[in-house]
Design a protein around this motif. Structure first.
Motif, mmCIF file in Angstrom:
data_model
loop_
_atom_site.group_PDB
_atom_site.id
_atom_site.type_symbol
_atom_site.label_atom_id
_atom_site.label_comp_id
_atom_site.label_asym_id
_atom_site.label_seq_id
_atom_site.Cartn_x
_atom_site.Cartn_y
_atom_site.Cartn_z
ATOM 1 N N THR A 10 -27.293 28.652 16.367
ATOM 2 C CA THR A 10 -27.298 29.684 15.944
ATOM 3 C C THR A 10 -26.741 30.713 17.267
ATOM 4 O O THR A 10 -27.051 31.767 16.859
ATOM 5 N N GLU A 46 -33.931 27.164 10.684
ATOM 6 C CA GLU A 46 -33.927 28.115 9.871
ATOM 7 C C GLU A 46 -34.921 28.628 11.022
ATOM 8 O O GLU A 46 -35.141 30.598 10.472
ATOM 9 N N ARG A 47 -35.891 28.374 10.954
ATOM 10 C CA ARG A 47 -36.822 29.691 11.902
ATOM 11 C C ARG A 47 -36.491 30.150 13.166
ATOM 12 O O ARG A 47 -35.985 31.883 12.871
#
Length: 151
Positions: A10, A46-47
């Motif tokens: 990320t 995803e979050r």
């Protein structure tokens, strides 16, 4: 995946991931019973990507919480989301106006010294000194949230 792998995927620092967990934006990771390491899954990834996108738009933690809450209720009306974004746009427009005013003040300050002089004769320093002497504040302090006064 471990926290380091989540961070790598990320582009989010490990400390920030832990902070988001502490703040309740990211659900706590389960622990691997074999080694007690935190284990993150696809839902965490995803979050976290969603949170990071919100942060690039300079949304506050509270705004992100509200969006996450709305995201968890897919059948509800998006009226609250529209309102949240409208408020955020207004906030951004205010900041842009403050930055434009700051730019004009800096341009005006720069006009105080058109050529190289000694610091003793610098129009910028003189102007800043005069604003302190006459009781007015330095230009940057007129803008809420843009510059913090020195303590």
């Amino acid at each position: 995946m471990k926290i380091g792998e989540l961070a790598k995927q990320t582009g989010c620092p490990v400390e920030t991931i832990r902070y988001y967990e502490h703040e309740g934006l990211l659900p706590p990771a389960g622990r691997n019973p074999a080694n007690n390491y935190r284990e993150y899954g696809a839902a965490h990834l995803e979050r976290l990507v969603f949170i990071r996108r919100c942060r690039t738009l300079e949304m506050t933690r509270q705004e992100i919480r509200e969006l996450l809450h709305a995201r968890a209720a897919p059948n509800d009306s998006c009226t609250s989301i529209n309102s949240l974004i409208d408020e955020h746009i207004t906030h951004v427009q205010t900041r842009v106006a403050e930055l434009k005013a700051l730019e004009q003040q800096l341009i005006q300050l720069r006009r105080q010294c058109q050529a190289a002089h000694t610091n003793r004769d610098c129009g910028i320093l003189r102007s800043l000194d005069n604003s302190v002497a006459d009781g007015s504040t330095a230009p940057a302090q007129h803008h809420s949230g843009l510059a913090k006064p020195l303590a």
